[in-house]
Design a protein around this motif. Sequence first.
Motif, short mmCIF file in Angstrom:
data_model
loop_
_atom_site.label_atom_id
_atom_site.label_comp_id
_atom_site.label_asym_id
_atom_site.label_seq_id
_atom_site.Cartn_x
_atom_site.Cartn_y
_atom_site.Cartn_z
N TRP A 260 0.77 -1.23 0.00
CA TRP A 260 0.00 0.00 0.00
C TRP A 260 0.80 1.28 0.00
CZ3 TRP A 260 -4.97 0.32 -1.09
CH2 TRP A 260 -5.77 -0.81 -0.94
N LEU A 261 2.10 1.23 0.30
CA LEU A 261 2.87 2.47 0.39
C LEU A 261 2.83 3.30 -0.89
CD1 LEU A 261 4.62 4.39 1.98
CD2 LEU A 261 6.62 2.98 1.39
N PRO A 262 3.04 2.69 -2.09
CA PRO A 262 2.98 3.51 -3.30
C PRO A 262 1.62 4.19 -3.48
CG PRO A 262 4.02 1.41 -3.78
CD PRO A 262 3.42 1.29 -2.41
N LEU A 263 0.54 3.46 -3.17
CA LEU A 263 -0.79 4.05 -3.30
C LEU A 263 -1.04 5.10 -2.24
CD1 LEU A 263 -1.04 1.01 -4.58
CD2 LEU A 263 -3.46 1.59 -4.62
N TYR A 264 -0.53 4.87 -1.03
CA TYR A 264 -0.67 5.86 0.04
C TYR A 264 -0.01 7.18 -0.35
CZ TYR A 264 0.30 8.12 4.56
OH TYR A 264 0.42 9.01 5.59
N LEU A 265 1.18 7.09 -0.93
CA LEU A 265 1.89 8.30 -1.34
C LEU A 265 1.14 9.05 -2.44
CD1 LEU A 265 5.56 6.95 -1.36
CD2 LEU A 265 4.50 8.44 0.35
N ARG A 266 0.50 8.31 -3.36
CA ARG A 266 -0.19 8.95 -4.48
C ARG A 266 -1.61 9.35 -4.11
NH1 ARG A 266 0.72 6.05 -10.19
NH2 ARG A 266 -0.44 7.93 -10.75
N GLU A 267 -2.39 8.41 -3.58
CA GLU A 267 -3.81 8.67 -3.31
C GLU A 267 -4.02 9.36 -1.98
OE1 GLU A 267 -5.81 4.91 -5.72
OE2 GLU A 267 -5.50 4.76 -3.55
N GLY A 268 -3.25 8.98 -0.96
CA GLY A 268 -3.44 9.55 0.36
C GLY A 268 -2.74 10.88 0.56
N LEU A 269 -1.54 11.01 -0.03
CA LEU A 269 -0.75 12.23 0.20
C LEU A 269 -0.65 13.12 -1.04
CD1 LEU A 269 2.17 10.73 2.35
CD2 LEU A 269 0.04 11.80 3.13
N GLY A 270 -1.05 12.62 -2.20
CA GLY A 270 -1.12 13.46 -3.39
C GLY A 270 0.17 13.64 -4.16
N TYR A 271 1.17 12.77 -3.96
CA TYR A 271 2.40 12.87 -4.75
C TYR A 271 2.14 12.35 -6.16
CZ TYR A 271 5.00 13.66 -0.40
OH TYR A 271 5.46 14.17 0.79
N ASP A 272 2.87 12.88 -7.15
CA ASP A 272 2.72 12.36 -8.51
C ASP A 272 3.46 11.03 -8.62
OD1 ASP A 272 5.56 12.78 -9.39
OD2 ASP A 272 5.05 14.90 -9.18
N ALA A 273 3.27 10.33 -9.76
CA ALA A 273 3.79 8.97 -9.92
C ALA A 273 5.31 8.91 -9.81
CB ALA A 273 3.35 8.40 -11.26
N GLU A 274 6.01 9.86 -10.46
CA GLU A 274 7.47 9.83 -10.43
C GLU A 274 8.00 10.10 -9.02
OE1 GLU A 274 11.32 12.00 -12.56
OE2 GLU A 274 9.27 12.52 -13.17
N THR A 275 7.44 11.08 -8.35
CA THR A 275 7.87 11.40 -6.98
C THR A 275 7.59 10.24 -6.04
OG1 THR A 275 7.44 13.75 -7.37
CG2 THR A 275 7.64 13.02 -5.08
N ALA A 276 6.40 9.65 -6.19
CA ALA A 276 6.05 8.52 -5.33
C ALA A 276 7.00 7.35 -5.55
CB ALA A 276 4.61 8.08 -5.60
N GLY A 277 7.35 7.08 -6.82
CA GLY A 277 8.28 6.00 -7.12
C GLY A 277 9.64 6.21 -6.48
N ASN A 278 10.11 7.45 -6.49
CA ASN A 278 11.39 7.77 -5.87
C ASN A 278 11.31 7.70 -4.34
OD1 ASN A 278 12.67 8.20 -8.34
ND2 ASN A 278 12.06 10.36 -8.39
N LEU A 279 10.20 8.20 -3.79
CA LEU A 279 10.05 8.16 -2.34
C LEU A 279 9.92 6.73 -1.81
CD1 LEU A 279 7.63 11.18 -1.71
CD2 LEU A 279 10.07 11.04 -1.15
N VAL A 280 9.26 5.86 -2.58
CA VAL A 280 9.12 4.47 -2.16
C VAL A 280 10.48 3.81 -1.98
CG1 VAL A 280 8.45 2.18 -3.03
CG2 VAL A 280 6.81 4.05 -3.06
N ALA A 281 11.45 4.23 -2.80
CA ALA A 281 12.78 3.62 -2.73
C ALA A 281 13.51 3.96 -1.43
CB ALA A 281 13.62 4.05 -3.93
N LEU A 282 13.21 5.12 -0.83
CA LEU A 282 13.98 5.57 0.33
C LEU A 282 13.87 4.64 1.54
CD1 LEU A 282 13.40 9.44 0.16
CD2 LEU A 282 15.40 8.13 -0.59
#
Length: 441
Positions: A260-282
């Motif tokens: 759920w983390l990628p979806l949480y970053l995009r749907e819950g927090l409003g990050y775009d796909a590229e930013t969410a993909g980079n943040l998921v890696a951290l």
Amino acid sequence: MAVDRRTGPGSAPAGERREGGAAVRRRAWGVLALLVCLMLVNYADKVVVGLAGVDMKKDLGLDDAQFGIIQSSFFWLFAVGSILGGWLGGKIRARWLLAGIAVLWALSLAPMAAQAGFATIVACRILLGFAEGPTTALAMQVAHSWFPAHLRAVPSSIVVAGAGIGPLIAAPVLTWVIAEYSWHMAFGTLAVFGAAVALMWLLAGDSGPETASTEHGAAGGPAVLPERVPLTRLFGTGTLIGMMLLFFVAYANTSVKVSWLPLYLREGLGYDAETAGNLVALPYLGSAIAVILVGFLSRGLTRRGIGNRMTRAVLPAALVLASGVCTIGFSSLDRGAPQMALLILGSCLNSAGYGVAFAGLADVAPARQRGTVFGIVTAVYSLGGVIAPMVIGKLVASGESVAAGYGDGFMVLGVTMIVGAAIALMLAHPDRDAARLAARA
């Protein structure tokens, strides 16, 4: 049991023994590198659905509850695969067993490279979960067969680090593949890599020498265990009960992060796909580093004479407890740097203790039963992966808003982690339980 063989009549010259030992050590680290590759692909396979989730939901018209079922379905036969794989681990050479498992990964991913509906995706995820169920247990069993008991904390942690490296690499790469091509191409890419790793393992991977796998009583290690202990007695020890509970709550956190983390970053927090993909890696980057550092910390404490209860039970339990506090903390904050810092720190703390906790399990499990014990433990804690993604999905679907639903889900998860880790902290005691099992032999 490993024996100190000194030069004498009929013994090999010292030079030959040193050369043979050096060759074994080189082979051990080479096999360990292959195990890391297996874990890398294993966890990249897990995270891909989360990365592709937004596109899959739009393409297939899935709601949050249905997507929760897809995520949860991965774990429906995970426990069965864990127990079966642990049992087969004592009967089939690791070279063939792990290669066959990796081939099943590739076969389960291949259908989703083409057009696939909800039922097909669920079936493929069930097969993948069944095949991946025994992977961690078997990888630990093989790693421990190459290293003596008092040196296992670092190799165990390096194997676990592969679980962080996989999503670390996969998150930005697969996000790019999905954006440039399609989510189908992401699954196809992983199928190819899975087949390649299976071939690499088949050519160069295997279990270690029997002397390494059966050594007990080394410096800093547990008491000499009997060859076999009734499973009811083993799983009645405080260490096994506590560690299973600890792994359960830690894996619940891991499965939510993967699912759920990628979806949480995009749907819950409003990050775009590229930013969410980079943040998921951290979080995965931090976890890979943290788990190795804790492995070295555990080994250093052992060398200083600190007992295995502290280094292989209290330490991982305290890390998971602190992770639960971080999980509650970030669920209560708004989007921003402090929230992301707590999210990453919580992920690092949760993963950091896995390796040394497995070393703690090995202190209590006789070598000939280690595969079975690891398989059963993995099967039990995999239930956290069944329950947690579905609970999150339902809370997101029923929340006042998407963000509120995610916040409620992570709050529940954090509290569960704190309670489970606190109980494990009180129960797990590898030295005490190993001594009791040895005394009853």
